[in-house]
Design a protein around this motif. Structure first.
Motif, PDB file in Angstrom:
ATOM      1  N   LYS A 263     -38.838  27.217 -11.683  1.00 45.96           N
ATOM      2  CA  LYS A 263     -40.192  27.701 -11.424  1.00 45.96           C
ATOM      3  C   LYS A 263     -41.142  27.285 -12.542  1.00 45.96           C
ATOM      4  N   LEU A 281     -47.296  32.115  -8.196  1.00 53.32           N
ATOM      5  CA  LEU A 281     -46.201  31.176  -8.457  1.00 53.32           C
ATOM      6  C   LEU A 281     -44.892  31.645  -7.836  1.00 53.32           C
ATOM      7  N   ASP A 282     -44.626  32.961  -7.865  1.00 56.88           N
ATOM      8  CA  ASP A 282     -43.389  33.464  -7.260  1.00 56.88           C
ATOM      9  C   ASP A 282     -43.337  33.137  -5.767  1.00 56.88           C
ATOM     10  N   TRP A 284     -44.752  30.570  -4.202  1.00 56.06           N
ATOM     11  CA  TRP A 284     -44.508  29.133  -3.979  1.00 56.06           C
ATOM     12  C   TRP A 284     -43.052  28.780  -4.302  1.00 56.06           C
ATOM     13  N   TRP A 285     -42.517  29.377  -5.365  1.00 52.62           N
ATOM     14  CA  TRP A 285     -41.129  29.068  -5.714  1.00 52.62           C
ATOM     15  C   TRP A 285     -40.174  29.612  -4.651  1.00 52.62           C
ATOM     16  N   GLU A 289     -37.451  27.367  -2.514  1.00 50.07           N
ATOM     17  CA  GLU A 289     -36.028  27.702  -2.402  1.00 50.07           C
ATOM     18  C   GLU A 289     -35.623  27.895  -0.939  1.00 50.07           C
TER      19      GLU A 289
END
Length: 406
Positions: A263, A281-282, A284-285, A289
């Protein structure tokens, strides 16, 4: 050419935002004369939705009415007052969906943009049409504004009022020009079709509209791109924000192709930008995944019953390629005789389908195929004979030997 005068809005510029004022405005419009000019302002590029944030109306003898549809739940007094009248809209396909969303729809339509195309005008924007037909210049500085802004600035309201105040005179002058060219009936058919036509159903896989997605050649990366698009769409919908303002397409594509392994490495990429690129960001990561972990990555190319792009026809179906070239030339010649763009005489996709599906080379068969694809009577009359003759010529000529595989 005489010097143009700058158009000045008449107003009034008070925005109607409550039911009582709406009923009074509706009565005023009902007492006016002639067709009703209508426009709507959205916040494309700023909001997720395509809802109307301002509706403008103008009628001779009634003046201008500006309505905030976000503060009034029921606009039926307007519909009751003017729904049976002809509405003048410039580029109706853009405004009709959001007008219908708030319960507004005309009985008949005069589309000044479409009419200008049919009349053969080279420039068909509202400013250009107004200059040519009415001799007034319009300033278009607020066309791309965020119309969800409240309160709406006075200068924006003046701009919005002008968009409808110039339409009645433009409509009358354009009607005279269409009559002069003998295009009254065909214009009436086109306006009726524009009013009857409904938007296409949503795409089965809307994420494939991601700009540049053709650059992805790996199904796993394509799965990542899909999940990133879906994650952004969910956030955009929930916050009523235009998706590209959160994270632009180019950043989603870069993230899908980058194959980053952490990330933090995603956050460190300079090509991953946008106002929500770090704050979410969480999200998108998790999408990355999920795309990597899926057991069913999407096919690189969507299944479709559409003909392939014409650039591939020479090798895949050379006889269709020849028919398409002849048919295009025939439609172009007919369009030039009518002094209008070929795409307004007949939709390019219709020509492609007729050529690809190898419709029988008779006027009757071509006419029937055109009608099945929603061609209007005037279009059938203007093109069926020519396309049939073009198909006969193409069949006689056959594929170019130079196109044959070596």
């Amino acid at each position: 050419m005489a010097e143009l005068r700058e158009a000045v809005a008449e107003g009034p510029f008070d925005v109607i935002a409550d039911p009582d004022a709406l009923r009074e405005a509706a009565d005023r419009l009902a007492a006016g004369t002639g067709p009703v000019a209508v426009d709507a302002e959205r916040a494309s590029g700023f909001r997720y939705s395509q809802r109307a944030y301002l509706v403008q109306l103008h009628r001779r003898g009634a003046g201008t009415v500006l309505v905030d549809p976000t503060t009034i739940d029921d606009l039926s007094p307007l519909q009751d007052a003017i729904g049976g009248e002809e509405w003048i809209i410039h580029a109706a396909s853009q405004d009709l969906p959001c007008l219908r969303e708030v319960g507004l729809e005309p009985a008949t339509l005069f589309d000044t943009e479409l009419g200008a195309r049919l009349a053969g005008f080279e420039r068909v924007g509202l400013a250009a049409v107004t200059e040519r037909l009415v001799g007034l210049s319009l300033r278009k500085e607020h066309g791309a504004a965020d119309w969800s802004t409240r309160p709406i600035p006075r200068s924006w309201l003046e701009y919005a009022a002008l968009d409808v105040e110039v339409l009645p005179d433009a409509r009358d002058a354009l009607a005279e020009e269409l009559a002069r060219q003998g295009k009254e009936e065909l214009a009436a058919q086109e306006f009726a079709y524009a009013l009857e036509r409904r938007p296409k159903p949503p795409a089965a896989e809307p994420w494939r509209r991601l700009s540049g997605i053709q650059a992805i050649r790996d199904r796993r990366q394509l799965a990542v791109a899909r999940e990133l698009w879906l994650a952004r769409d969910e956030l955009a919908r929930s916050t009523d924000t235009a998706p590209g303002r959160l994270v632009p397409d180019r950043s989603l594509l870069a993230a899908a192709l980058a194959d980053v392994d952490a990330k933090g490495r995603l956050a460190a990429r300079k090509d991953f930008t946008g106002r929500a690129s770090r704050s979410e960001l969480d999200r998108w990561w998790a999408a990355i995944e999920a795309g990597r972990a899926t057991d069913d990555p999407p096919a690189l190319r969507a299944r479709s019953d559409e003909p392939p792009p014409p650039r591939f026809w020479r090798s895949r179906k050379p006889e269709a390629d020849v028919r398409l070239k002849h048919a295009r030339a025939a439609v172009q010649a007919a369009a030039e005789e009518l002094s209008m763009p070929a795409e307004n005489l007949l939709a390019p996709d219709t020509i492609r389908r007729l050529a690809w599906e190898r419709v029988e080379s008779t006027p009757e068969a071509v006419a029937e195929a055109l009608r099945e694809r929603d061609a209007r009577p005037w279009q059938v009359a203007a093109t069926a004979q020519r396309i049939a003759a073009a198909f006969v010529e193409a069949d006689q000529a056959g594929p170019d030997p130079a196109d044959a595989p070596s």
